[in-house]
Design a protein around this motif. Sequence first.
Motif, mmCIF file in Angstrom:
data_model
loop_
_atom_site.group_PDB
_atom_site.id
_atom_site.type_symbol
_atom_site.label_atom_id
_atom_site.label_comp_id
_atom_site.label_asym_id
_atom_site.label_seq_id
_atom_site.Cartn_x
_atom_site.Cartn_y
_atom_site.Cartn_z
ATOM 1 N N PRO A 396 36.929 -52.940 -64.380
ATOM 2 C CA PRO A 396 35.979 -51.996 -64.622
ATOM 3 C C PRO A 396 36.522 -50.791 -65.517
ATOM 4 O O PRO A 396 35.875 -50.166 -66.297
ATOM 5 C CB PRO A 396 35.559 -51.579 -63.012
ATOM 6 C CG PRO A 396 35.909 -52.773 -62.192
ATOM 7 C CD PRO A 396 37.030 -53.450 -62.836
ATOM 8 N N ALA A 397 37.744 -50.528 -65.135
ATOM 9 C CA ALA A 397 38.292 -49.410 -65.890
ATOM 10 C C ALA A 397 38.189 -49.711 -67.682
ATOM 11 O O ALA A 397 38.099 -48.811 -68.421
ATOM 12 C CB ALA A 397 39.788 -49.186 -65.653
ATOM 13 N N GLY A 398 38.313 -51.238 -67.777
ATOM 14 C CA GLY A 398 38.211 -51.567 -69.302
ATOM 15 C C GLY A 398 36.919 -51.269 -69.674
ATOM 16 O O GLY A 398 36.761 -50.794 -70.673
ATOM 17 N N HIS A 399 36.091 -51.634 -68.894
ATOM 18 C CA HIS A 399 34.530 -51.560 -69.300
ATOM 19 C C HIS A 399 34.281 -50.035 -69.599
ATOM 20 O O HIS A 399 33.471 -49.592 -70.359
ATOM 21 C CB HIS A 399 33.447 -52.237 -68.394
ATOM 22 C CG HIS A 399 33.754 -53.645 -68.429
ATOM 23 N ND1 HIS A 399 34.215 -54.372 -67.444
ATOM 24 C CD2 HIS A 399 33.605 -54.557 -69.643
ATOM 25 C CE1 HIS A 399 34.186 -55.778 -67.919
ATOM 26 N NE2 HIS A 399 33.974 -55.710 -69.003
ATOM 27 N N ARG A 400 34.775 -49.267 -68.601
ATOM 28 C CA ARG A 400 34.619 -47.749 -68.513
ATOM 29 C C ARG A 400 34.931 -47.048 -69.589
ATOM 30 O O ARG A 400 34.792 -46.027 -70.268
ATOM 31 C CB ARG A 400 34.760 -47.043 -67.298
ATOM 32 C CG ARG A 400 33.610 -47.526 -66.145
ATOM 33 C CD ARG A 400 33.989 -47.186 -64.863
ATOM 34 N NE ARG A 400 32.982 -47.604 -64.035
ATOM 35 C CZ ARG A 400 33.289 -48.386 -62.840
ATOM 36 N NH1 ARG A 400 34.284 -48.195 -62.351
ATOM 37 N NH2 ARG A 400 32.245 -48.576 -62.036
ATOM 38 N N LYS A 401 36.133 -47.534 -70.006
ATOM 39 C CA LYS A 401 36.789 -47.159 -71.320
ATOM 40 C C LYS A 401 36.192 -47.333 -72.507
ATOM 41 O O LYS A 401 35.835 -46.550 -73.283
ATOM 42 C CB LYS A 401 38.342 -47.707 -71.494
ATOM 43 C CG LYS A 401 39.009 -47.106 -72.721
ATOM 44 C CD LYS A 401 40.574 -47.533 -72.729
ATOM 45 C CE LYS A 401 40.809 -48.925 -72.730
ATOM 46 N NZ LYS A 401 42.435 -49.172 -72.842
ATOM 47 N N ALA A 402 35.539 -48.583 -72.674
ATOM 48 C CA ALA A 402 34.733 -48.832 -73.771
ATOM 49 C C ALA A 402 33.492 -48.005 -73.822
ATOM 50 O O ALA A 402 33.129 -47.569 -74.754
ATOM 51 C CB ALA A 402 34.386 -50.377 -73.640
ATOM 52 N N LEU A 403 32.996 -47.977 -72.665
ATOM 53 C CA LEU A 403 31.677 -46.836 -72.608
ATOM 54 C C LEU A 403 32.075 -45.759 -72.923
ATOM 55 O O LEU A 403 31.197 -45.006 -74.114
ATOM 56 C CB LEU A 403 31.436 -47.014 -70.992
ATOM 57 C CG LEU A 403 30.151 -46.116 -70.890
ATOM 58 C CD1 LEU A 403 28.922 -46.607 -71.565
ATOM 59 C CD2 LEU A 403 29.854 -45.869 -69.346
ATOM 60 N N ARG A 404 32.990 -45.002 -72.572
ATOM 61 C CA ARG A 404 33.672 -43.740 -73.284
ATOM 62 C C ARG A 404 33.712 -43.683 -74.519
ATOM 63 O O ARG A 404 33.190 -42.810 -75.398
ATOM 64 C CB ARG A 404 34.810 -43.209 -72.657
ATOM 65 C CG ARG A 404 35.468 -41.966 -72.859
ATOM 66 C CD ARG A 404 36.570 -41.517 -71.888
ATOM 67 N NE ARG A 404 37.789 -42.237 -72.343
ATOM 68 C CZ ARG A 404 38.443 -41.748 -73.346
ATOM 69 N NH1 ARG A 404 38.233 -40.538 -73.887
ATOM 70 N NH2 ARG A 404 39.731 -42.191 -74.024
#
Length: 587
Positions: A396-404
């Motif tokens: 999830p941290a990877g997806h949220r980094k991508a989102l950012r």
Amino acid sequence: MTATAPREEQLWSRCAGCASLLYRKRLRRNLDVCPECGQHARLGAPERLRQLVDPGSLCLLPDLASEVDPIDFVDVLPYPHRLTAARAGTGLAEAVVCGTATIGGHPAALAVMDFRFLGGSLGCAVGELITRTAERALEDRIPLVLVTASGGARMQEGALSLMQMATVSQAIAGLREAGLLTVSVLTDPTYGGVAASFATNTDLVLAESGARMGFAGPRVIRQVTGRALPEGFQTADFLLRHGQVDMVVQRRSLRGRLSALLAAAAPRGRPARPPVPRQEPASRRERLAGGGPAVDAAPSRSTAGDPVHGGPQPALRDAWDTVRIARHPGRPTTLDYLESVFDGFVELHGDRLGGDCPAVVGGVARLADRHVMVIGHQKGHTTAELVARNFGMASPAGHRKALRLMRLAARLGLPVVTLVDTPGADPGVTAEEHGQAAAIAENILTLTVLPTPVLAVITGEGGSGGALALAVADRVLMLQHAVYSVISPEGCAAILWPDRPAAPQAARALRLTAPELCRLGVVDEIVPEPATAAHDDPGETAHRLRAALLANLLPLLDVPPAILVRQRRQRFRRFGAARAGTRAGAR
Ligand SMILES: [Zn+2]
């Protein structure tokens, strides 16, 4: 199948929780909740609707008995046979029932899934029906309530079922923009592509008591991690504890809770029903800074010319061989391409919420002197690299980094280029605790409205929702020997064929190769690889990828953001709509 269904069994039923033998009528009066132990039995969609909405208020939206088998899928049974059996068994046309109704006097559009129908799986027709329900909510300016019960995407419809996650998400984005409330009610079970899209990217998420929800199923996680799962894993209480749902609601309170929430969202000082024209909603302005007001221009043509100008059609290779090439450890990774295709890459780290996932890399770079934001999955060439990068499986941290980084790109007016190469999102206990489903769902939704050009390239493995979380784009390119699929061939084989050795067959049935996906419109263009594949000549591969990126990106730069977003939405809307019109026999 109930071969023997004597009277006895219709009058009595056994509780799955405490094994008490219960009088059927008494159970039904108790909303199918066991009076002895409180176990909530699963409900079919018609019964669910009866329990939720005000009597006499339900107005069903038209069914969509799509009879098309879009990829001619055959496992041990042809797909149309499975559909026919599901229809006969449930009396429903599809795995969702949709309508408008009032709940405690408040109007809402509802889509209620039915797990009895092919495991409530999300296929093209289901995606189309839910999308139409959302569009109806938008038209009538009423809230949308989704009741989910699903094992995930419908693998018999291949990547087209994966696309439905984007189709429904963008309809939800439309309601967000219009300031209309969306609510999902998770019921048991809600998994996979449904969990990672409209079950969790609504404004409010309620979990019915006894519901379980997650991206990866418990069996898969046990297999991958080789460990026992924590007590109560993925249950409603687990979800509440980990901040993933607003509340856990007993069935008998569900209608009251919904009614109270719908009341809070009703337009002030006027009846809820009549359409009220609205101005530019705040949520959109905030999220899409710099996007400007919605521009209503005439529909313009596809921005990048021919659907396929990726050189000669590649020689046909068996799908399973292609899967093996796509997974080859020598295949160039995102960091390799950042070195060879782009210049001046500056990596940016972190999700700002407590993590930095090594399976996703991103940052600013130059492509032929234009600045772009590049985001991609990172695998590796050696075992040590692969382990360090979690095999390219994002947390999830990877997806949220991508989102950012996507949002940052939109604010800075930078185009986004994504490089997709993942077996799938991380199937682990921690990932589930940290909201894997919701993280993917938010990325998909955000990409459907991102006011900057987005160009996605499937460079290796495009594994299900984890891939789609980076691949809702204006143009989707695919390297010649990459694969893109709703489920891994091994996963599909394990479910639909009795034995493991069926993975090669599953690979063929899933239509996961570039030429097949191009034909289905999931992919716009194939980037040819040098002989025999990318790993044999990474330099030439980089050269070709760079040419394809430029050819596809430059025309997008001239399109105003609002038009870009609208065309992107049309691109994903058609996967449901294309099928809806056709009612031709399957075979
Ligand atoms: Zn019981």
